[in-house]
Design an enzyme around this catalytic site. Structure first.
Site, PDB file in Angstrom:
ATOM      1  N   LYS A 126       0.863  -1.194   0.000  1.00  0.00           N
ATOM      2  CA  LYS A 126       0.000   0.000   0.000  1.00  0.00           C
ATOM      3  C   LYS A 126       0.891   1.233   0.000  1.00  0.00           C
ATOM      4  CE  LYS A 126      -4.385   0.964   0.098  1.00  0.00           C
ATOM      5  NZ  LYS A 126      -5.530   0.130  -0.326  1.00  0.00           N
ATOM      6  N   ASP A 166      -6.756   4.289  -4.804  1.00  0.00           N
ATOM      7  CA  ASP A 166      -7.474   4.163  -3.536  1.00  0.00           C
ATOM      8  C   ASP A 166      -8.113   5.547  -3.380  1.00  0.00           C
ATOM      9  OD1 ASP A 166      -7.553   2.086  -1.067  1.00  0.00           O
ATOM     10  OD2 ASP A 166      -7.601   4.091  -0.248  1.00  0.00           O
TER      11      ASP A 166
END
Ligand code: GLU
Length: 450
Positions: A126, A166
Site C-alpha cells: 500500500k 485508492d
C-alpha cells in the site's frame, strides 16, 4: 490466549503505540487466527507472526510540487511493501491529507490477506501521500503525480510492486503516474499500475469491480440464509467509486440503495439510486463535490438529514459501510443491533472499530461480513488487468465480470468452509482471516527464512 500470539501482539502494541490503526488491524486479525496458530506450532519456530507484522520494506519520500502560482509545496509519500510471499506487492495509493504511516501500514496489512483470498498471485502493499487533492487544479494534480512517480519509479515494476488507486487516486491520477513512469523508464511496462484507462491497458469492469464484487458476495450470504437479493433495500455510507458500483449492481439485480451518507449528512431516496441518470449524478458529485451528498437530495427532491449518520435508524435490509475506516463506532453499532437489521456487510477497509465489531459479532443477531473478503473484487480485477497486460490481450466485459463473480463466490465459500472446519459455524470474519492468513503463512514457510 496462545502465548506466542500474545507475545507478538504485546510487542506490536508497545512498539507501535503511536500507530492506532495498525495496532487495531493486527489485534483484529490475530484474535481470529488463534485457532490456526494453536494447531501450527511450526509458526512459532519460524516466527511467522513476528514476520507478518513487519513489512518486508517500507519507505517514505519527499514529493515537491509547484502550484499554479509558482509556489512550491512539500508533501510526504509512502510505499509499504508488506508481504511478497504470494506475488508482486499489490495495493493502492491513497492521497488524502490525514494519511500517515499508521494508516498506510494498516491498509498494507489488510491487503496481504485480502489479496491472498482472491486466489491470484499477488502479494500485499500500500502507499500514498498526505497530499490533499481537494480544490487542486488539474495541472497541480499532474505536477504532483509526476513528482510522486519520479520518487517511486525505481522501486516498482510489473514483477516487483504494482500500485493502483485508492481514495484520492482514480483513473486520472493513474494516467498521470503511468505517463511519468513510461517517460522515466523508456519501456512499455503497463502492468506496473492498475486501474488504467482502457486505451492503454486498463481492464473493463475495473471501475465497477469493488462494488460489483461486494454485491456478488452479499448474494452468496443471502443464498446461505435462504434469502434472495430481489427487493432488498440497502444503506451505504459514502458515494465514491465503491458505493457507486454497489448502487449499479444492486439495481441490475432488482435491489436498491435507498440511504446514502456523506460527510455532510445523509439522504433517503425511497425509489433507490437505480436509474442511469441518478447513477451519473452520483459520479458527478464524487468528481465535483465529494464533501456533500445534499446536492442529490436537492436535485431529486428527497429527504436530507444534515450532520449525522443513518446507522441503526434507516429502514433497510442491509447495511454496507463503504466510506472510510472506523466509520461505525460502538455507539452506532448499538443502534444497528437494536434496529434488528439482518445483514452488516463491511465494504470500506476496516469500517468498524474493534469494539463495535466485537459487539455486532458476539450478538449473533446479524450476519457480519468482513471488508477484506467483501471488497477483494477490486484488487482481484486489478490482478486480471495484470494478466491481460502480460499477455497483451484485452478481455471482454463479460469475461472479466464472470471471473469476478466466480472469485467472489469462491471467497465467500472458502471463508464459510474454513470457519466450519474450525468449529466456528458461519463466522465469515474468522473464516476470511484464517483462510487468508494460512495461505500466506504456508508460502512463507515453504520459501524458508528470509
Ligand atoms: N485500493 C483497493 C483496495 O483497497 C484496490 C487495490 C488494487 O487494485 O491494487 O483493495
Amino acid at each position: 490466549m496462545n502465548q506466542y500470539l500474545l507475545d507478538v501482539l504485546k510487542d506490536v502494541e508497545n512498539k507501535h503505540a503511536g500507530q492506532p490503526e495498525f495496532v487495531q488491524t493486527v489485534q483484529e486479525v490475530f484474535k481470529s487466527v488463534e485457532p490456526l496458530v494453536d494447531i501450527h506450532p511450526e509458526y512459532e519456530k519460524a516466527d511467522i507472526l513476528g514476520r507478518m507484522v513487519e513489512p518486508e520494506r517500507m519507505f517514505t519520500f519527499r514529493v515537491v510540487w509547484m502550484d499554479d502560482n509558482g509556489k512550491y509545496h512539500t508533501n510526504r509519500g509512502w510505499r509499504c511493501q508488506f508481504n511478497g510471499a504470494l506475488g508482486p506487492y499489490k495495493g493502492g495509493l491513497r492521497f488524502q491529507k490525514n494519511v500517515n504511516e499508521s494508516i498506510i501500514k494498516f491498509l498494507g496489512f489488510e491487503q496481504v490477506y485480502k489479496n491472498a483470498l482472491t486466489g491470484l498471485p499477488i502479494g500485499g502493499g500500500k502507499g500514498g501521500s498526505d497530499f490533499d487533492p481537494a480544490g487542486k487544479s488539474d495541472a497541480e494534480i499532474l505536477r504532483f503525480c509526476q513528482s510522486y512517480m519520479t520518487a517511486l519509479y525505481r522501486y516498482i515494476g510489473p514483477d516487483v510492486d504494482v500500485p493502483a488507486g485508492d481514495m484520492g487516486v482514480g483513473k486520472r491520477e493513474i494516467g498521470y503516474l503511468f505517463g511519468q513512469y513510461r517517460r522515466l523508464k523508456g519501456v512499455w511496462e503497463n502492468g506496473v499500475l492498475t486501474g488504467k484507462g482502457l486505451s492503454y491497458g486498463g481492464s473493463l469492469i475495473r471501475p465497477e469491480a469493488t462494488g460489483y464484487g461486494a454485491v456478488y458476495y452479499l448474494q452468496e450470504v443471502l443464498k446461505h440464509e435462504g434469502d434472495t437479493i430481489e427487493g432488498k433495500r440497502i444503506g451505504v455510507s459514502g458515494f465514491g467509486n465503491v458505493a457507486w458500483g454497489i448502487m449499479k449492481k444492486a439495481a441490475q439485480l432488482g435491489a436498491k440503495v435507498t440511504y446514502v451518507s456523506g460527510p455532510d449528512g445523509y439522504f433517503y431516496d425511497p425509489d433507490g439510486v437505480i436509474t442511469n441518470e441518478k447513477l451519473a449524478f452520483i459520479e458527478w458529485m464524487r468528481a465535483n463535490d465529494p464533501m456533500h451528498c445534499k446536492p442529490y437530495a436537492d436535485k431529486y427532491g428527497v429527504k436530507f438529514v444534515p450532520g449525522t449518520k443513518f446507522w441503526g435508524t434507516a429502514d433497510v435490509d442491509v447495511y454496507m459501510p463503504s466510506a472510510i475506516q472506523n466509520d461505525v463506532t460502538l455507539k452506532w453499532a448499538e443502534k444497528i443491533l437494536d434496529s434488528g437489521v439482518r445483514y452488516y456487510i463491511e465494504v470500506a477497509n476496516m469500517p468498524t472499530t474493534n469494539e463495535a465489531l466485537e459487539l455486532l459479532r458476539s450478538s449473533k443477531k446479524l450476519i457480519v461480513a468482513p471488508s477484506k473478503a467483501v471488497n477483494a473484487g477490486g484488487v482481484g480485477v486489478s490482478a486480471l488487468e495484470m494478466s491481460q497486460n502480460s499477455e497483451r490481450l484485452v478481455w471482454s466485459a463479460e469475461e472479466v465480470d464472470s471471473q469476478l463473480h466466480r472469485m467472489m463466490i469462491n471467497i465467500h465459500d472458502t471463508s464459510a468452509k474454513t470457519a466450519e472446519e474450525f468449529g466456528l459455524g458461519y463466522d465469515l470474519v474468522s473464516g476470511a482471516n484464517i483462510a487468508g492468513f494460512q495461505k500466506v503463512a504456508t508460502a512463507m514457510l515453504e520459501q524458508g527464512i528470509f
